[in-house]
Design a protein around this motif. Sequence first.
Motif, PDB file in Angstrom:
ATOM      1  N   THR A   1       1.002  -1.223   0.046  1.00  0.00           N
ATOM      2  CA  THR A   1       0.074   0.066  -0.086  1.00  0.00           C
ATOM      3  C   THR A   1       0.832   1.321   0.113  1.00  0.00           C
ATOM      4  OG1 THR A   1      -0.375   0.307   2.442  1.00  0.00           O
ATOM      5  CG2 THR A   1      -1.782  -1.135   1.310  1.00  0.00           C
ATOM      6  N   GLY A   2       2.132   1.175   0.531  1.00  0.00           N
ATOM      7  CA  GLY A   2       2.870   2.450   0.613  1.00  0.00           C
ATOM      8  C   GLY A   2       2.470   3.410   1.700  1.00  0.00           C
ATOM      9  N   VAL A   3       1.507   2.793   2.858  1.00  0.00           N
ATOM     10  CA  VAL A   3       1.127   3.548   4.000  1.00  0.00           C
ATOM     11  C   VAL A   3       2.352   3.143   5.154  1.00  0.00           C
ATOM     12  CG1 VAL A   3      -0.599   3.269   5.958  1.00  0.00           C
ATOM     13  CG2 VAL A   3      -1.260   2.998   3.485  1.00  0.00           C
ATOM     14  N   VAL A   4       2.486   4.108   5.585  1.00  0.00           N
ATOM     15  CA  VAL A   4       3.421   4.466   6.758  1.00  0.00           C
ATOM     16  C   VAL A   4       2.598   4.213   8.136  1.00  0.00           C
ATOM     17  CG1 VAL A   4       5.151   5.637   8.185  1.00  0.00           C
ATOM     18  CG2 VAL A   4       5.202   5.429   5.717  1.00  0.00           C
ATOM     19  N   TYR A   5       2.570   3.049   9.048  1.00  0.00           N
ATOM     20  CA  TYR A   5       1.583   3.082  10.220  1.00  0.00           C
ATOM     21  C   TYR A   5       2.147   4.398  11.131  1.00  0.00           C
ATOM     22  CZ  TYR A   5       0.433  -1.828   8.576  1.00  0.00           C
ATOM     23  OH  TYR A   5       0.053  -2.649   8.197  1.00  0.00           O
ATOM     24  N   SER A   6       0.925   4.937  11.640  1.00  0.00           N
ATOM     25  CA  SER A   6       0.995   5.954  12.550  1.00  0.00           C
ATOM     26  C   SER A   6       1.810   5.396  13.898  1.00  0.00           C
ATOM     27  CB  SER A   6      -0.064   6.533  12.590  1.00  0.00           C
ATOM     28  OG  SER A   6      -1.057   5.726  13.426  1.00  0.00           O
ATOM     29  N   ARG A   7       2.049   6.381  14.858  1.00  0.00           N
ATOM     30  CA  ARG A   7       2.459   6.139  16.191  1.00  0.00           C
ATOM     31  C   ARG A   7       1.343   5.562  17.017  1.00  0.00           C
ATOM     32  NH1 ARG A   7       6.495   6.833  19.848  1.00  0.00           N
ATOM     33  NH2 ARG A   7       7.627   7.901  18.372  1.00  0.00           N
ATOM     34  N   GLU A   8       0.163   6.006  16.645  1.00  0.00           N
ATOM     35  CA  GLU A   8      -1.091   5.509  17.291  1.00  0.00           C
ATOM     36  C   GLU A   8      -1.461   4.130  16.877  1.00  0.00           C
ATOM     37  OE1 GLU A   8      -5.903   6.432  17.915  1.00  0.00           O
ATOM     38  OE2 GLU A   8      -4.663   7.634  16.374  1.00  0.00           O
TER      39      GLU A   8
ATOM     40  N   LYS B   1      -8.231   6.675  -7.469  1.00  0.00           N
ATOM     41  CA  LYS B   1      -7.805   7.406  -5.999  1.00  0.00           C
ATOM     42  C   LYS B   1      -6.448   6.809  -5.507  1.00  0.00           C
ATOM     43  CE  LYS B   1      -9.594   7.581  -1.328  1.00  0.00           C
ATOM     44  NZ  LYS B   1     -10.396   7.043  -0.239  1.00  0.00           N
ATOM     45  N   LEU B   2      -5.733   7.713  -4.979  1.00  0.00           N
ATOM     46  CA  LEU B   2      -4.468   7.336  -4.362  1.00  0.00           C
ATOM     47  C   LEU B   2      -4.772   7.206  -2.801  1.00  0.00           C
ATOM     48  CD1 LEU B   2      -1.177   6.700  -4.590  1.00  0.00           C
ATOM     49  CD2 LEU B   2      -1.225   9.339  -4.109  1.00  0.00           C
ATOM     50  N   ILE B   3      -4.220   5.937  -2.639  1.00  0.00           N
ATOM     51  CA  ILE B   3      -4.124   5.614  -1.015  1.00  0.00           C
ATOM     52  C   ILE B   3      -2.944   6.518  -0.669  1.00  0.00           C
ATOM     53  CG2 ILE B   3      -3.851   3.795   0.632  1.00  0.00           C
ATOM     54  CD1 ILE B   3      -6.585   3.700  -0.759  1.00  0.00           C
ATOM     55  N   PRO B   4      -2.934   7.180   0.577  1.00  0.00           N
ATOM     56  CA  PRO B   4      -1.938   8.048   0.828  1.00  0.00           C
ATOM     57  C   PRO B   4      -0.658   7.015   1.165  1.00  0.00           C
ATOM     58  CG  PRO B   4      -3.887   8.656   2.218  1.00  0.00           C
ATOM     59  CD  PRO B   4      -4.226   7.282   1.389  1.00  0.00           C
ATOM     60  N   ALA B   5       0.473   7.351   0.146  1.00  0.00           N
ATOM     61  CA  ALA B   5       1.749   6.806  -0.005  1.00  0.00           C
ATOM     62  C   ALA B   5       2.596   7.603   0.826  1.00  0.00           C
ATOM     63  CB  ALA B   5       1.990   6.405  -1.314  1.00  0.00           C
ATOM     64  N   GLY B   6       2.838   7.102   2.270  1.00  0.00           N
ATOM     65  CA  GLY B   6       4.036   7.668   2.949  1.00  0.00           C
ATOM     66  C   GLY B   6       5.277   7.270   3.081  1.00  0.00           C
ATOM     67  N   GLY B   7       5.560   6.113   2.030  1.00  0.00           N
ATOM     68  CA  GLY B   7       6.822   5.588   2.051  1.00  0.00           C
ATOM     69  C   GLY B   7       6.722   4.312   1.003  1.00  0.00           C
ATOM     70  N   ALA B   8       7.766   3.647   0.736  1.00  0.00           N
ATOM     71  CA  ALA B   8       8.056   2.579  -0.047  1.00  0.00           C
ATOM     72  C   ALA B   8       7.754   3.041  -1.560  1.00  0.00           C
ATOM     73  CB  ALA B   8       7.200   1.375   0.106  1.00  0.00           C
ATOM     74  N   MET B   9       8.358   1.969  -2.301  1.00  0.00           N
ATOM     75  CA  MET B   9       8.581   2.258  -3.876  1.00  0.00           C
ATOM     76  C   MET B   9       7.171   1.793  -4.579  1.00  0.00           C
ATOM     77  SD  MET B   9      10.911  -0.970  -5.015  1.00  0.00           S
ATOM     78  CE  MET B   9      12.481  -0.441  -4.013  1.00  0.00           C
ATOM     79  N   TYR B  10       6.050   1.949  -3.736  1.00  0.00           N
ATOM     80  CA  TYR B  10       4.844   1.440  -4.674  1.00  0.00           C
ATOM     81  C   TYR B  10       3.678   2.585  -4.439  1.00  0.00           C
ATOM     82  CZ  TYR B  10       7.127  -2.964  -3.643  1.00  0.00           C
ATOM     83  OH  TYR B  10       8.197  -3.623  -3.563  1.00  0.00           O
ATOM     84  N   LEU B  11       2.710   2.525  -5.288  1.00  0.00           N
ATOM     85  CA  LEU B  11       1.447   3.223  -4.892  1.00  0.00           C
ATOM     86  C   LEU B  11       0.327   2.243  -5.136  1.00  0.00           C
ATOM     87  CD1 LEU B  11       2.325   6.109  -7.529  1.00  0.00           C
ATOM     88  CD2 LEU B  11       2.577   6.196  -5.061  1.00  0.00           C
TER      89      LEU B  11
END
Length: 389
Positions: free
Chosen positions: A178-185, A314-324
């Motif tokens: 997903t490119g998602v970066v897990y939040s601290r929460e 629609k783009l899933i918010p991509a906070g990291g990694a080499m994927y969208l």
Amino acid sequence: MDLSKRITGLTGDGDDGWGIFIKARQMKAAGKPVLELTIGEHDDRTEQIILDKMHASASGGHTGYAMVPGTDALRETVAKRIEERTGVRTTPANIMITPGGQSALFASHAAVCDHGDTAMYIDPYYATYPGTIRGVGAVPLPVQARSRNDFQPDIADLEAAITPGVKSLMINSPNNPTGVVYSRETLEGLADFAKKHDLWLISDEVYDTQIWEGEHISPRALPDMKERTLVIGSMSKSHAMTGSRIGWVCGPEAVVANLITLATHTTYGVAGFIQDAAKFALEQGETFEEKVAAPFRRRREIARELLQGQNSVKLIPAGGAMYLMLDIRATGLSGEDFAEGLLEQELIAVMPGESFGAASAGHIRVAMTIPDDQFKDAFARLIKFAADK
């Protein structure tokens, strides 16, 4: 004579989502100009200075058996890197060098799961996760994260899914696909869940150098998590050393000691000249790692600009990694049908979301792994293909 059920059942009833990738490669072999946005393979290959170090080490004689847990020098370097980045005391005794991150995932599950135990993981997931779990004789249990929550795991869903016999939970942030970066929460909730149910937490952190928004937090650094967390690392993504097959497990000393025994009976270590090259690469520091990651940051911005002013994708918010990860449900197509049509009509290969679990059905994963100009052209054609549906 029959083969074992363990080996024949690794991928369950399917191909673990590799069908489009294989088809695209076959088309390329037949001479068709397919643009591959499928697997996480850097278009800029391993830097020459790393290869020169590898060559010098091999030419200098480091071609015999290396120490099974890894060379002292590399284990020390990895331990120092982890301690500096997380603030958690880490020594070489906490590090086991492995033939890539995949081997580390297998070894970690072998360490904490007996035959018949259940191993949880988050869906969407990297395609090898369920097969890795089956490979050690455990039972895979996916728990869906949801597109409407930007694929951040919900602890309530984990609580609803847990059953007797669960021994571990595997997570991956920054996340593939997903490119998602897990939040601290999110990570604190996952850590509390692991402690509440006395689970091992296996944290796949191979994309920790590819952060575009937010911060990378290793759950091993959270309160009371050091002794129940196994961290997976790799040189593949951070240093474009995919083919060198070198990674590590970081965990409690007692776990690492037993992983050394496992490696003695399976991989018997990693080539010394590759370890020397990995140590050299890690010593180049964060500036070097940012250079390796830079193309993906640029291409993410290219994609975000192209996506403005349209509503088919629609783009899933991509906070990291080499994927969208793209939500293409507005087209009325499944991820599989979209990927098939895009390949046949536009000669662009992407991975269907269904390759990564039920949660990403109706999505596709785009790997940002071709030069900028080609990527811009391919992504624009992908959007047009969606708009025409």
